[in-house]
Design an enzyme around this catalytic site. Structure first.
Site, PDB file in Angstrom:
ATOM      1  N   LYS A   1       0.884  -1.177   0.000  1.00  0.00           N
ATOM      2  CA  LYS A   1       0.000   0.000   0.000  1.00  0.00           C
ATOM      3  C   LYS A   1       0.919   1.223   0.000  1.00  0.00           C
ATOM      4  O   LYS A   1       1.434   1.628   1.042  1.00  0.00           O
ATOM      5  CB  LYS A   1      -0.874  -0.023   1.257  1.00  0.00           C
ATOM      6  CG  LYS A   1      -2.226   0.628   1.134  1.00  0.00           C
ATOM      7  CD  LYS A   1      -2.207   2.091   0.780  1.00  0.00           C
ATOM      8  CE  LYS A   1      -1.786   2.978   1.920  1.00  0.00           C
ATOM      9  NZ  LYS A   1      -1.473   4.367   1.507  1.00  0.00           N
ATOM     10  N   PRO A   2       1.159   1.805  -1.190  1.00  0.00           N
ATOM     11  CA  PRO A   2       2.063   2.960  -1.244  1.00  0.00           C
ATOM     12  C   PRO A   2       1.369   4.229  -0.750  1.00  0.00           C
ATOM     13  O   PRO A   2       0.143   4.270  -0.658  1.00  0.00           O
ATOM     14  CB  PRO A   2       2.387   3.065  -2.742  1.00  0.00           C
ATOM     15  CG  PRO A   2       1.195   2.494  -3.432  1.00  0.00           C
ATOM     16  CD  PRO A   2       0.598   1.451  -2.509  1.00  0.00           C
TER      17      PRO A   2
ATOM     18  N   SER B   1       4.876   7.850   9.790  1.00  0.00           N
ATOM     19  CA  SER B   1       4.938   8.680  10.996  1.00  0.00           C
ATOM     20  C   SER B   1       4.672   7.843  12.253  1.00  0.00           C
ATOM     21  O   SER B   1       4.001   6.803  12.198  1.00  0.00           O
ATOM     22  CB  SER B   1       3.913   9.793  10.889  1.00  0.00           C
ATOM     23  OG  SER B   1       2.619   9.224  10.779  1.00  0.00           O
TER      24      SER B   1
ATOM     25  N   GLU C   1       8.975   1.294  11.190  1.00  0.00           N
ATOM     26  CA  GLU C   1      10.035   2.278  10.959  1.00  0.00           C
ATOM     27  C   GLU C   1       9.361   3.637  11.010  1.00  0.00           C
ATOM     28  O   GLU C   1       8.645   4.005  10.081  1.00  0.00           O
ATOM     29  CB  GLU C   1      10.688   2.051   9.586  1.00  0.00           C
ATOM     30  CG  GLU C   1      11.452   0.749   9.459  1.00  0.00           C
ATOM     31  CD  GLU C   1      12.756   0.750  10.239  1.00  0.00           C
ATOM     32  OE1 GLU C   1      13.166   1.805  10.757  1.00  0.00           O
ATOM     33  OE2 GLU C   1      13.361  -0.331  10.361  1.00  0.00           O
ATOM     34  N   LEU C   2       9.563   4.374  12.095  1.00  0.00           N
ATOM     35  CA  LEU C   2       8.750   5.563  12.331  1.00  0.00           C
ATOM     36  C   LEU C   2       9.585   6.846  12.266  1.00  0.00           C
ATOM     37  O   LEU C   2      10.651   6.873  11.674  1.00  0.00           O
ATOM     38  CB  LEU C   2       8.030   5.411  13.674  1.00  0.00           C
ATOM     39  CG  LEU C   2       7.260   4.079  13.809  1.00  0.00           C
ATOM     40  CD1 LEU C   2       6.616   3.943  15.172  1.00  0.00           C
ATOM     41  CD2 LEU C   2       6.208   3.923  12.716  1.00  0.00           C
TER      42      LEU C   2
ATOM     43  N   ARG D   1      19.905  15.848   2.075  1.00  0.00           N
ATOM     44  CA  ARG D   1      19.495  14.758   1.190  1.00  0.00           C
ATOM     45  C   ARG D   1      17.972  14.777   1.140  1.00  0.00           C
ATOM     46  O   ARG D   1      17.324  14.879   2.191  1.00  0.00           O
ATOM     47  CB  ARG D   1      19.993  13.425   1.745  1.00  0.00           C
ATOM     48  CG  ARG D   1      19.825  12.271   0.792  1.00  0.00           C
ATOM     49  CD  ARG D   1      20.685  11.107   1.204  1.00  0.00           C
ATOM     50  NE  ARG D   1      20.171  10.460   2.405  1.00  0.00           N
ATOM     51  CZ  ARG D   1      19.631   9.242   2.461  1.00  0.00           C
ATOM     52  NH1 ARG D   1      19.553   8.516   1.376  1.00  0.00           N
ATOM     53  NH2 ARG D   1      19.208   8.728   3.590  1.00  0.00           N
TER      54      ARG D   1
ATOM     55  N   CYS E   1      13.559  10.592   7.259  1.00  0.00           N
ATOM     56  CA  CYS E   1      13.446  10.270   8.687  1.00  0.00           C
ATOM     57  C   CYS E   1      14.813  10.384   9.344  1.00  0.00           C
ATOM     58  O   CYS E   1      14.924  10.587  10.541  1.00  0.00           O
ATOM     59  CB  CYS E   1      12.905   8.858   8.845  1.00  0.00           C
ATOM     60  SG  CYS E   1      13.849   7.661   7.901  1.00  0.00           S
TER      61      CYS E   1
ATOM     62  N   GLU F   1       9.606  16.861  14.150  1.00  0.00           N
ATOM     63  CA  GLU F   1      10.304  16.437  12.941  1.00  0.00           C
ATOM     64  C   GLU F   1      10.051  17.526  11.891  1.00  0.00           C
ATOM     65  O   GLU F   1       8.917  17.711  11.453  1.00  0.00           O
ATOM     66  CB  GLU F   1       9.708  15.100  12.504  1.00  0.00           C
ATOM     67  CG  GLU F   1      10.581  14.322  11.588  1.00  0.00           C
ATOM     68  CD  GLU F   1       9.978  12.955  11.250  1.00  0.00           C
ATOM     69  OE1 GLU F   1       8.762  12.757  11.381  1.00  0.00           O
ATOM     70  OE2 GLU F   1      10.764  12.093  10.828  1.00  0.00           O
TER      71      GLU F   1
ATOM     72  N   SER G   1      22.439   4.999   5.863  1.00  0.00           N
ATOM     73  CA  SER G   1      21.607   4.024   5.154  1.00  0.00           C
ATOM     74  C   SER G   1      22.460   3.097   4.287  1.00  0.00           C
ATOM     75  O   SER G   1      23.277   3.570   3.500  1.00  0.00           O
ATOM     76  CB  SER G   1      20.603   4.749   4.257  1.00  0.00           C
ATOM     77  OG  SER G   1      19.862   5.660   5.025  1.00  0.00           O
TER      78      SER G   1
HETATM   79  P1  NAD Z   1       2.328   8.743   7.167  1.00  0.00           P
HETATM   80  O1  NAD Z   1       2.424   8.045   8.479  1.00  0.00           O
HETATM   81  O2  NAD Z   1       1.362   9.855   7.037  1.00  0.00           O
HETATM   82  O3  NAD Z   1       1.956   7.702   6.012  1.00  0.00           O
HETATM   83  C1  NAD Z   1       2.694   6.532   5.795  1.00  0.00           C
HETATM   84  C2  NAD Z   1       1.828   5.526   5.086  1.00  0.00           C
HETATM   85  O4  NAD Z   1       0.736   5.170   5.927  1.00  0.00           O
HETATM   86  C3  NAD Z   1       1.206   6.029   3.792  1.00  0.00           C
HETATM   87  O5  NAD Z   1       1.139   4.964   2.882  1.00  0.00           O
HETATM   88  C4  NAD Z   1      -0.175   6.453   4.227  1.00  0.00           C
HETATM   89  O6  NAD Z   1      -1.109   6.431   3.178  1.00  0.00           O
HETATM   90  C5  NAD Z   1      -0.496   5.390   5.243  1.00  0.00           C
HETATM   91  N1  NAD Z   1      -1.483   5.778   6.244  1.00  0.00           N
HETATM   92  C6  NAD Z   1      -1.799   7.012   6.693  1.00  0.00           C
HETATM   93  N2  NAD Z   1      -2.761   6.934   7.625  1.00  0.00           N
HETATM   94  C7  NAD Z   1      -3.064   5.622   7.776  1.00  0.00           C
HETATM   95  C8  NAD Z   1      -3.976   4.900   8.596  1.00  0.00           C
HETATM   96  N3  NAD Z   1      -4.763   5.503   9.460  1.00  0.00           N
HETATM   97  N4  NAD Z   1      -4.003   3.566   8.485  1.00  0.00           N
HETATM   98  C9  NAD Z   1      -3.203   2.931   7.620  1.00  0.00           C
HETATM   99  N5  NAD Z   1      -2.314   3.547   6.823  1.00  0.00           N
HETATM  100  C10 NAD Z   1      -2.252   4.894   6.898  1.00  0.00           C
HETATM  101  O7  NAD Z   1       3.812   9.186   6.810  1.00  0.00           O
HETATM  102  P2  NAD Z   1       4.316  10.000   5.534  1.00  0.00           P
HETATM  103  O8  NAD Z   1       3.902  11.424   5.739  1.00  0.00           O
HETATM  104  O9  NAD Z   1       3.958   9.310   4.285  1.00  0.00           O
HETATM  105  O10 NAD Z   1       5.903   9.862   5.692  1.00  0.00           O
HETATM  106  C11 NAD Z   1       6.659  10.655   6.516  1.00  0.00           C
HETATM  107  C12 NAD Z   1       6.937   9.971   7.840  1.00  0.00           C
HETATM  108  O11 NAD Z   1       7.573   8.729   7.612  1.00  0.00           O
HETATM  109  C13 NAD Z   1       7.911  10.756   8.704  1.00  0.00           C
HETATM  110  O12 NAD Z   1       7.487  10.739  10.034  1.00  0.00           O
HETATM  111  C14 NAD Z   1       9.219   9.980   8.550  1.00  0.00           C
HETATM  112  O13 NAD Z   1      10.116  10.143   9.611  1.00  0.00           O
HETATM  113  C15 NAD Z   1       8.731   8.592   8.445  1.00  0.00           C
HETATM  114  N6  NAD Z   1       9.743   7.744   7.808  1.00  0.00           N
HETATM  115  C16 NAD Z   1      10.413   6.855   8.581  1.00  0.00           C
HETATM  116  C17 NAD Z   1      11.396   6.061   8.020  1.00  0.00           C
HETATM  117  C18 NAD Z   1      12.153   5.064   8.848  1.00  0.00           C
HETATM  118  O14 NAD Z   1      12.784   4.195   8.250  1.00  0.00           O
HETATM  119  N7  NAD Z   1      12.142   5.129  10.165  1.00  0.00           N
HETATM  120  C19 NAD Z   1      11.691   6.172   6.659  1.00  0.00           C
HETATM  121  C20 NAD Z   1      10.993   7.101   5.888  1.00  0.00           C
HETATM  122  C21 NAD Z   1      10.004   7.872   6.490  1.00  0.00           C
END
Ligand code: NAD
Length: 487
Positions: free
Chosen positions: A184-185, A239, A260-261, A288, A294, A391, A451
């Site tokens: 689920k992207p 997140s 991974e948050l 970057r 994250c 963040e 990474s």
């Molecule tokens: P997000 O949490 O808003 O969304 C991530 C994914 O979850 C998306 O596919 C989104 O559609 C889905 N999603 C959103 N709400 C949902 C719900 N209620 N139920 C199920 N799925 C849901 O995050 P984002 O804004 O896409 O990405 C940024 C965040 O990701 C930042 O906090 C960043 O730090 C984190 N991140 C962490 C890592 C890591 O490896 N720790 C890597 C990259 C990004």
């Protein structure tokens, strides 16, 4: 590179759900718009999967599961290896696609494609090295055999900031382990995921092993899959807020979870650090992906003796970036992904400045279309400023000074996050001591990039659970079976 080339690449990407090897419209015919962050205009309309489509994905993953789990590891390895080769061959188009929907500058997008490809290469190598164990029970009565079996159907949920790499970091180990999957992207960046799935079909992946479910109803579709007893694994990157919600759901249905948050990385610079190296590292750790990582350095703690020189040099380096559409050659800083992200960054900077911080460069939203925010360096930031607790996810570097090593460690640990931290010092003893004392899953010691597909990536505290990459990344998609045997 220009906008026409970008549009041509985007036009070649399928926009429907991929279920059991078929391209399908959403059950209710719904679609959603993918936007170009450089202009705010529409790039494509993509099918928006429903709850029924989500269950159809699980059905397809279930049908494909027995054969895939029984496939010879070498065969799985060959498909992953071929995916790596195809990604490298098509790197330029994939990079343009990532720039188009995410906004990042082409050099970052090219870096992401190669980083993603490396996950396929690494897990092609690991697929044939899944080991078990055998030992004699301490009482001498029997043997203990330990096998690693595929955990089962895995739901993979990925964010928009690394649309290829976060998908690759999950798909490659899941498939290497013998699992079938539903990806689920993120709604902002579904095209890259669909392009990778197409590439994997070309690499020989059987239907149903990787199903792709773009959806604007992420909450209901993911919840429905987690409630389905056939789903045995959730691998989520995103997140902390959404991670917490999904952990609660996974908890209810006892689904194995990797998380991974978010992060709030400290970047520590001691007086004795090599300033050139620290600036080069800061540019990678902060800039970057335009700060949308994250792992992005979120809080700069710099020792008093070097702080002024560091701030001047960082402002110079960040000010040298060229802002523009990511897919235009020569751009080194693209727009942020959407208006909400840009407004959040602007708000954090305004609050910090109101509280007494000084913007050495940047600090104001430029006029015109697109979700741009300029490189910004803030000094005289107070240690309790809101920008240090959030963040930022943008090209903003807040600098705080410190006097002693103990103070630096204390400041670094003043956060609920614990993903990565960076330490610059010429004193190896201090570097290792501080690395050990900092609460983080990863440390970059005199290095601004951690990474690596071969290394265990992940955080402590509210930055997550489990590790991706390395040997651990594959084990996360296996279940341990113990057989007590007499022979
Ligand atoms: P997000 O949490 O808003 O969304 C991530 C994914 O979850 C998306 O596919 C989104 O559609 C889905 N999603 C959103 N709400 C949902 C719900 N209620 N139920 C199920 N799925 C849901 O995050 P984002 O804004 O896409 O990405 C940024 C965040 O990701 C930042 O906090 C960043 O730090 C984190 N991140 C962490 C890592 C890591 O490896 N720790 C890597 C990259 C990004």
């Amino acid at each position: 590179m220009n906008a026409t080339r970008m549009q041509k690449v985007v036009a070649g990407i399928p926009t429907r759900l991929i279920i059991g090897g078929e391209h399908r419209e959403a059950g209710d015919g719904a679609t959603f718009e993918v936007l170009d962050p450089a202009t705010g205009s529409s790039l494509a309309r993509v099918a928006s999967g429903t709850v029924d489509d989500a269950i159809a994905c699980v059905d397809a993953a279930e049908s494909a599961a027995p054969d895939w789990a029984a496939t010879a590891p070498r065969q799985r390895s060959d498909i992953l290896r071929r995916t790596y080769e195809l990604m490298v061959e098509r790197a330029e188009d994939l990079a343009v696609l990532i720039s188009a929907e995410n906004g990042k500058a082409l050099p970052d997008a090219r870096g992401e494609v190669l980083y993603s490809a490396e996950f396929f290469r690494w897990y092609a190598e690991e697929a044939v090295r899944v080991r078990g164990e055998i030992q004699t029970a301490p009482a001498g009565t029997n043997k203990i055999i330990v096998l690693r079996q595929p955990v089962g159907i895995a739901v993979l949920v990925t964010p928009w900031n690394f649309p290829a790499a976060m998908a690759a970091r999950k798909i490659a180990p899941a498939l290497a382990a013998g699992c079938t999957t539903v990806l689920k992207p993120a709604g902002e960046t579904p095209l890259t995921a669909l392009a990778i799935a197409e590439l994997m079909v070309e690499a020989g992946l059987p239907a149903g092993v990787l199903n792709v479910l773009p959806s604007r109803q992420s909450g209901p579709v993911v919840a429905a899959m987690l409630a389905d007893p056939r789903v045995r694994k959730l691998s989520f990157t995103g997140s902390t807020e959404v991670g917490r919600t999904l952990l609660n759901l996974a908890n209810e249905h006892i689904v194995n979870s990797s998380m991974e948050l978010g992060g709030n990385a400290p970047f520590l610079v001691f007086d004795d650090a090599d300033l050139d190296a620290a600036i080069a590292g800061a540019m990678v750790a902060k800039m970057r992906n335009g700060g949308e990582a994250c792992t992005a350095a979120n809080r700069f703690f710099v020792q008093k003796g070097i702080a002024d020189r560091f701030a001047v040099r960082l402002a110079e380096a960040m000010g040298g970036l060229r802002m523009g559409p990511g897919y235009v050659e020569g751009t080194t800083l693209g727009p942020l992904v959407n208006a909400k992200t840009r407004d959040k960054v602007a708000g954090l900077v305004e609050d910090a400045v109101r509280a007494g911080a000084r913007a050495r460069i940047g600090g104001t939203v430029p006029d015109g279309a697109g979700y741009y925010y300029p490189p910004t360096v803030l000094t005289e930031v107070t240690a309790d400023a809101g920008i240090l607790r959030t963040e930022i996810f943008g090209p903003v570097a807040p600098i705080v000074t410190f006097a002693t090593e103990a103070e630096a460690v204390e400041l670094a640990n003043q956060t609920e996050y614990g993903l990565v931290s960076y330490v610059y010092t010429a004193d190896l003893g201090r570097g290792l001591r501080v690395s050990e004392a900092i609460e983080a899953g990863m440390v970059g010691l005199n290095r601004g990039l951690v990474s690596d597909p071969a290394a265990p990536f992940g955080g402590v505290k509210e930055s997550g659970l489990g590790r991706e990459g390395g040997v651990e990344g594959l084990l996360a998609f296996t279940e341990t079976k113990y057989i007590a045997v007499d022979w």
